[in-house]
Scaffold this active site. Sequence first.
Site, PDB file in Angstrom:
ATOM      1  N   GLU A 176       1.418  -1.168  -0.067  1.00 25.26           N
ATOM      2  CA  GLU A 176       0.003  -0.354   0.088  1.00 25.26           C
ATOM      3  C   GLU A 176       0.692   1.485  -0.234  1.00 25.26           C
ATOM      4  O   GLU A 176       1.805   1.638   0.404  1.00 25.26           O
ATOM      5  CB  GLU A 176      -0.335  -0.335   1.648  1.00 25.26           C
ATOM      6  CG  GLU A 176      -2.359  -1.493   1.603  1.00 25.26           C
ATOM      7  CD  GLU A 176      -2.769  -1.070   2.507  1.00 25.26           C
ATOM      8  OE1 GLU A 176      -3.967  -1.783   2.390  1.00 25.26           O
ATOM      9  OE2 GLU A 176      -2.484  -0.102   3.301  1.00 25.26           O
ATOM     10  N   CYS A 212       2.998   8.359   1.304  1.00 24.28           N
ATOM     11  CA  CYS A 212       3.696   7.683   1.906  1.00 24.28           C
ATOM     12  C   CYS A 212       3.967   6.340   1.194  1.00 24.28           C
ATOM     13  O   CYS A 212       3.499   5.895   1.035  1.00 24.28           O
ATOM     14  CB  CYS A 212       2.490   7.915   2.757  1.00 24.28           C
ATOM     15  SG  CYS A 212       3.244   6.508   4.783  1.00 24.28           S
ATOM     16  N   CYS A 265       6.538  -6.236   7.677  1.00 26.09           N
ATOM     17  CA  CYS A 265       7.598  -5.450   8.325  1.00 26.09           C
ATOM     18  C   CYS A 265       8.479  -6.536   9.727  1.00 26.09           C
ATOM     19  O   CYS A 265       6.970  -7.547  10.138  1.00 26.09           O
ATOM     20  CB  CYS A 265       7.223  -4.280   9.134  1.00 26.09           C
ATOM     21  SG  CYS A 265       8.170  -3.921  10.012  1.00 26.09           S
ATOM     22  N   CYS A 270       6.188  -4.140  15.722  1.00 25.99           N
ATOM     23  CA  CYS A 270       5.799  -2.671  16.900  1.00 25.99           C
ATOM     24  C   CYS A 270       4.491  -3.730  16.724  1.00 25.99           C
ATOM     25  O   CYS A 270       3.578  -4.203  16.390  1.00 25.99           O
ATOM     26  CB  CYS A 270       5.690  -1.437  15.553  1.00 25.99           C
ATOM     27  SG  CYS A 270       7.588  -1.216  15.685  1.00 25.99           S
ATOM     28  N   CYS A 285       1.771  -1.632  15.601  1.00 26.97           N
ATOM     29  CA  CYS A 285       1.237  -1.167  13.794  1.00 26.97           C
ATOM     30  C   CYS A 285       0.942  -1.818  13.589  1.00 26.97           C
ATOM     31  O   CYS A 285       1.260  -3.134  13.723  1.00 26.97           O
ATOM     32  CB  CYS A 285       3.121  -0.901  13.739  1.00 26.97           C
ATOM     33  SG  CYS A 285       2.615  -0.832  11.808  1.00 26.97           S
ATOM     34  N   GLY A 321       6.529  -1.448   5.853  1.00 20.28           N
ATOM     35  CA  GLY A 321       8.601  -1.504   6.614  1.00 20.28           C
ATOM     36  C   GLY A 321       9.231  -0.587   6.804  1.00 20.28           C
ATOM     37  O   GLY A 321       8.822   0.446   7.476  1.00 20.28           O
ATOM     38  N   GLU A 322      10.111  -1.484   7.361  1.00 17.67           N
ATOM     39  CA  GLU A 322      11.279  -0.784   8.061  1.00 17.67           C
ATOM     40  C   GLU A 322      12.236  -0.053   7.365  1.00 17.67           C
ATOM     41  O   GLU A 322      12.999  -0.808   6.828  1.00 17.67           O
ATOM     42  CB  GLU A 322      12.163  -1.357   9.279  1.00 17.67           C
ATOM     43  CG  GLU A 322      13.155  -0.430  10.070  1.00 17.67           C
ATOM     44  CD  GLU A 322      13.466   0.361   9.646  1.00 17.67           C
ATOM     45  OE1 GLU A 322      12.393   0.557  10.869  1.00 17.67           O
ATOM     46  OE2 GLU A 322      14.711   0.968   9.785  1.00 17.67           O
ATOM     47  N   SER A 373      11.243   7.453   8.133  1.00 24.34           N
ATOM     48  CA  SER A 373      11.374   6.769   9.006  1.00 24.34           C
ATOM     49  C   SER A 373      11.776   5.942   9.940  1.00 24.34           C
ATOM     50  O   SER A 373      11.555   4.312   9.038  1.00 24.34           O
ATOM     51  CB  SER A 373       9.972   7.164   9.468  1.00 24.34           C
ATOM     52  OG  SER A 373       9.686   6.726  10.609  1.00 24.34           O
ATOM     53  N   SER A 405      11.034   6.223  15.688  1.00 29.80           N
ATOM     54  CA  SER A 405      10.828   6.161  16.221  1.00 29.80           C
ATOM     55  C   SER A 405      10.997   5.749  17.321  1.00 29.80           C
ATOM     56  O   SER A 405      11.417   5.427  18.192  1.00 29.80           O
ATOM     57  CB  SER A 405       9.827   5.325  15.509  1.00 29.80           C
ATOM     58  OG  SER A 405       9.572   5.091  14.427  1.00 29.80           O
ATOM     59  N   LEU A 406      10.901   6.923  18.258  1.00 27.30           N
ATOM     60  CA  LEU A 406      11.393   6.679  20.135  1.00 27.30           C
ATOM     61  C   LEU A 406      10.283   5.954  20.876  1.00 27.30           C
ATOM     62  O   LEU A 406      10.154   4.975  21.172  1.00 27.30           O
ATOM     63  CB  LEU A 406      12.225   8.479  20.615  1.00 27.30           C
ATOM     64  CG  LEU A 406      12.015   7.886  21.558  1.00 27.30           C
ATOM     65  CD1 LEU A 406      13.628   7.310  21.767  1.00 27.30           C
ATOM     66  CD2 LEU A 406      12.240   8.735  22.281  1.00 27.30           C
ATOM     67  N   HIS A 407       9.168   7.292  20.629  1.00 23.51           N
ATOM     68  CA  HIS A 407       7.468   6.605  21.037  1.00 23.51           C
ATOM     69  C   HIS A 407       8.123   6.312  23.030  1.00 23.51           C
ATOM     70  O   HIS A 407       7.074   6.162  23.730  1.00 23.51           O
ATOM     71  CB  HIS A 407       7.457   5.264  20.168  1.00 23.51           C
ATOM     72  CG  HIS A 407       6.991   5.399  19.390  1.00 23.51           C
ATOM     73  ND1 HIS A 407       6.571   6.677  18.320  1.00 23.51           N
ATOM     74  CD2 HIS A 407       7.366   3.933  18.698  1.00 23.51           C
ATOM     75  CE1 HIS A 407       6.368   6.077  17.560  1.00 23.51           C
ATOM     76  NE2 HIS A 407       6.829   4.885  16.975  1.00 23.51           N
ATOM     77  N   ASN A 409      -3.544   5.101  16.144  1.00 21.39           N
ATOM     78  CA  ASN A 409      -4.676   5.172  15.104  1.00 21.39           C
ATOM     79  C   ASN A 409      -5.133   3.578  16.240  1.00 21.39           C
ATOM     80  O   ASN A 409      -4.322   2.471  15.246  1.00 21.39           O
ATOM     81  CB  ASN A 409      -4.797   5.043  14.565  1.00 21.39           C
ATOM     82  CG  ASN A 409      -4.640   7.048  14.007  1.00 21.39           C
ATOM     83  OD1 ASN A 409      -4.704   7.962  13.847  1.00 21.39           O
ATOM     84  ND2 ASN A 409      -3.251   6.657  12.674  1.00 21.39           N
ATOM     85  N   CYS A 468      -1.770   6.437  10.161  1.00 18.91           N
ATOM     86  CA  CYS A 468      -0.380   6.059  10.811  1.00 18.91           C
ATOM     87  C   CYS A 468      -0.508   4.886  11.766  1.00 18.91           C
ATOM     88  O   CYS A 468      -1.597   4.513  11.965  1.00 18.91           O
ATOM     89  CB  CYS A 468       0.363   7.240  11.553  1.00 18.91           C
ATOM     90  SG  CYS A 468       0.643   8.600  10.349  1.00 18.91           S
TER      91      CYS A 468
HETATM   92  S1  SF4 Z   1       5.847   0.533  12.767  1.00 20.16           S
HETATM   93 FE1  SF4 Z   1       7.626   0.820  11.309  1.00 20.16          FE
HETATM   94  S2  SF4 Z   1       8.787  -0.578  11.904  1.00 20.16           S
HETATM   95 FE2  SF4 Z   1       7.326  -1.041  12.816  1.00 20.16          FE
HETATM   96  S3  SF4 Z   1       6.154  -2.951  12.237  1.00 20.16           S
HETATM   97 FE3  SF4 Z   1       4.815  -1.072  11.484  1.00 20.16          FE
HETATM   98  S4  SF4 Z   1       6.006  -0.546   9.554  1.00 20.16           S
HETATM   99 FE4  SF4 Z   1       7.092  -1.600  11.117  1.00 20.16          FE
END
Ligand code: SF4
Length: 353
Positions: free
Chosen positions: A91, A105, A112, A116, A119, A162-163, A194, A217-219, A293, A337
Amino acid sequence: MVLASIHRPGVLEGVRAAYRLDPQHVRQLRNAIYKRGVALDEAVARLPSPARTQLADDIALTSLDLVDRRDSQLDGATKLILRNRADLALESVVLRLQSGRNSVCVSSQVGCAAACRFCATGQMGMARNLRVEEILEQVARAGQILRTEGRRLRNVVFMGMGEPMHNRAAVEEAVARLIDPAWFALSPKHVLISTVGIVDELRRFVERFPEVQIAVSLHTARQEIRERLMPLAAHTSLGELRRALVAIQRARRRPTMLEYLLLDDVNDTPADLDALLAYCRDLDVHINLIPFNPIDSAPALRPSTPARQADFTRGLKEAGLRVTTRFSLGQDIAAACGQLVRHAPRTSRVGPR
Ligand code: SF4
């Protein structure tokens, strides 16, 4: 015969050399499809006859098929569900902003491995790295859509599936073409990567592209909570990440964005604020707060309350930090996101919901 994609670096040059085509025609074609957002078949049709026929015979104009397009009824987001030649769905999201900063985006992987918890993509597992041509085609398609509306693409953000630092080679090749005056000719300041913070890969990327924007991405600034939210954090301590941020800061000489997803009672308490303030001391960073979200696969995670969000923001600002809150578009089409998912297994078709 599988034809090479037109978006793969070197392919057009190869065909041009093989048929001794006029370099001017290659320039014209690239300017049309990458800078002006002209549809591929239209751009090829504009070429004079021998070049047109030889290109059409030797090059695949697409490496992705459009499976579905969903336009938000709430805001300026359009989600594109695409399928690659390995029959994997991915996507990308076109974002139209009133400021004119129209963006896309893009995804860098199908699925991925970072997993996380907050996500949807991370809950789907990992299928495959995307190739450079598959990344660039997402950008070209966004440019085509925007052109039909009299808009121009200005920003590319690697915040889709993806990362990016798990697929650094293809991402670097793609970024090189995004900022190449002969290809998309975007400003490096309008390209953003990112990452969860794969520190060695990120340092290498920054060495090559010091002007490209980086968001980490610290969070949370608490190790235990970070490991709960982001399994990869177990491999990189917050201290190691901070040392990398200092090195990146030296190389880039501009602020690094720290992304902070606000989760109710997980990372938004006064203790979390204190930990974040201590972590950011002497760092040149900009905090981007992200309202969560909700996703089906993480029912226990909830967005911060408006009061907590306001307190957290105020606390950061009073400490002198630069703070913005991300306004996520496309919630009604699951394009916001963290909501992008790998929709279908290898062999099935994605259908309208
Ligand atoms: S936030 Fe980014 S790095 Fe983390 S699982 Fe989702 S796509 Fe992968």
